[in-house]
Design an enzyme around this catalytic site. Structure first.
Site, mmCIF file in Angstrom:
data_model
loop_
_atom_site.group_PDB
_atom_site.id
_atom_site.type_symbol
_atom_site.label_atom_id
_atom_site.label_comp_id
_atom_site.label_asym_id
_atom_site.label_seq_id
_atom_site.Cartn_x
_atom_site.Cartn_y
_atom_site.Cartn_z
ATOM 1 N N HIS A 78 1.718 -0.996 -0.278
ATOM 2 C CA HIS A 78 0.051 0.246 0.130
ATOM 3 C C HIS A 78 0.911 0.911 0.070
ATOM 4 C CE1 HIS A 78 0.195 0.858 3.877
ATOM 5 N NE2 HIS A 78 -0.048 -0.218 4.791
ATOM 6 N N ASP A 87 6.511 0.554 6.568
ATOM 7 C CA ASP A 87 4.573 0.262 6.110
ATOM 8 C C ASP A 87 4.472 1.301 5.269
ATOM 9 O OD1 ASP A 87 2.447 -0.453 6.738
ATOM 10 O OD2 ASP A 87 1.958 0.193 8.347
ATOM 11 N N GLU A 90 -4.590 2.573 2.692
ATOM 12 C CA GLU A 90 -5.061 1.313 3.280
ATOM 13 C C GLU A 90 -5.450 1.940 4.521
ATOM 14 O OE1 GLU A 90 -3.875 -2.026 6.522
ATOM 15 O OE2 GLU A 90 -3.079 -0.095 6.148
ATOM 16 N N GLU A 91 -4.051 2.995 4.996
ATOM 17 C CA GLU A 91 -4.519 3.128 7.099
ATOM 18 C C GLU A 91 -5.268 3.868 7.299
ATOM 19 O OE1 GLU A 91 -1.850 1.635 8.542
ATOM 20 O OE2 GLU A 91 0.171 2.608 7.782
ATOM 21 N N ASP A 148 2.448 -6.832 3.697
ATOM 22 C CA ASP A 148 1.915 -5.892 4.468
ATOM 23 C C ASP A 148 3.142 -5.926 5.877
ATOM 24 O OD1 ASP A 148 1.458 -2.803 5.498
ATOM 25 O OD2 ASP A 148 -0.919 -3.979 5.033
ATOM 26 N N HIS A 156 4.309 2.809 12.409
ATOM 27 C CA HIS A 156 3.115 3.967 12.688
ATOM 28 C C HIS A 156 3.122 4.752 13.642
ATOM 29 C CE1 HIS A 156 -1.015 1.833 11.710
ATOM 30 N NE2 HIS A 156 0.213 1.245 10.702
HETATM 31 ZN ZN LIG Z 1 0.358 -0.898 5.986
#
Ligand SMILES: [Zn+2]
Length: 219
Positions: A37, A49, A83-84, A111, A182
């Site tokens: 993503h 990520d 995606e997030e 992912d 994140h």
């Molecule tokens: Zn991800």
């Protein structure tokens, strides 16, 4: 303790998935999706990520081209958007391709970072795992020979999974993933180039194997 929290929710803006195909030589209408993503959490740069997943997917296609392999089915690389924040990109893709779901032979997403791959997750009819034994044998040489039947392979391929499309993802060494995931620390220096390359190799092998499978995968 005093916490100052600054997040805010802004209105949606228009964006897009990025899609590229290596056309299949025998069944161009049948698709094997290889994906990651495009968006990331806004604190770091989103290297693990999911910049890694996008890079690995593009490189897998690049490897197939460089080796002059001719996949029989189309290998479709997708960098999913959003995606997030609710998977708007993958949900829209599933909606747009509702009538061609049966032409989606398989879907893969990377992912879970950029760590060393040890095998492949499979969300499909258990028979698929048996069909994949010869592929696992090839992957075993690089330490990625585990095949694991799982309930779920990736957030962006979930809509396709639910529609019955066999799904795959690399099993990656995730020991350090959640140290950075994140956070502001999700930056390129956390990626080990060799391990990133190993993931591309696994994805290339799996994608090519899927694209050239003699029999359709049972659903
Ligand atoms: Zn991800």
């Amino acid at each position: 303790m005093k916490l100052v929290l600054t997040p805010q929710t802004l209105p949606d803006v228009e964006s897009a998935n990025v899609i590229a195909d290596i056309k299949g030589s025998e069944h161009p209408e049948q698709m094997v999706i290889v994906s990651g993503h495009l968006d990331s959490w806004d604190l770091g740069t989103g290297a693990i990520d999911d910049g890694a997943g996008v890079a690995v997917s593009i490189e897998a296609a690049n490897l197939i081209q460089k080796l002059h392999l001719k996949p029989k089915r189309t290998i479709r690389v997708i960098a999913w958007m959003n995606e997030e924040n609710g998977e708007a990109g993958s949900k829209q893709y599933a909606k747009d391709h509702e009538k061609q779901i049966s032409n989606h032979f398989a879907a893969m997403e990377t992912d879970s970072g950029a760590g060393h791959p040890v095998g492949v997750n499979i969300k499909a009819n258990p028979e698929v795992k048996k069909m994949f034994a010869p592929v696992a044998k090839i992957l075993q040489d690089s330490g990625a020979g585990i095949l694991d039947l799982v309930e779920h392979c990736g957030a962006d391929i979930e809509s396709l999974e639910k529609a019955g499309v066999p799904a795959f993802s690399p099993i990656q060494d995730g020991r350090f993933y959640f140290n950075y995931h994140h956070t502001a620390a999700d930056t390129l220096d956390k990626i080990v180039p060799k391990e990133l390359a190993e993931n591309s190799a696994v994805i290339a092998v799996v994608a090519y194997a899927l694209a050239n499978m003699e029999r359709p995968l049972p659903r």
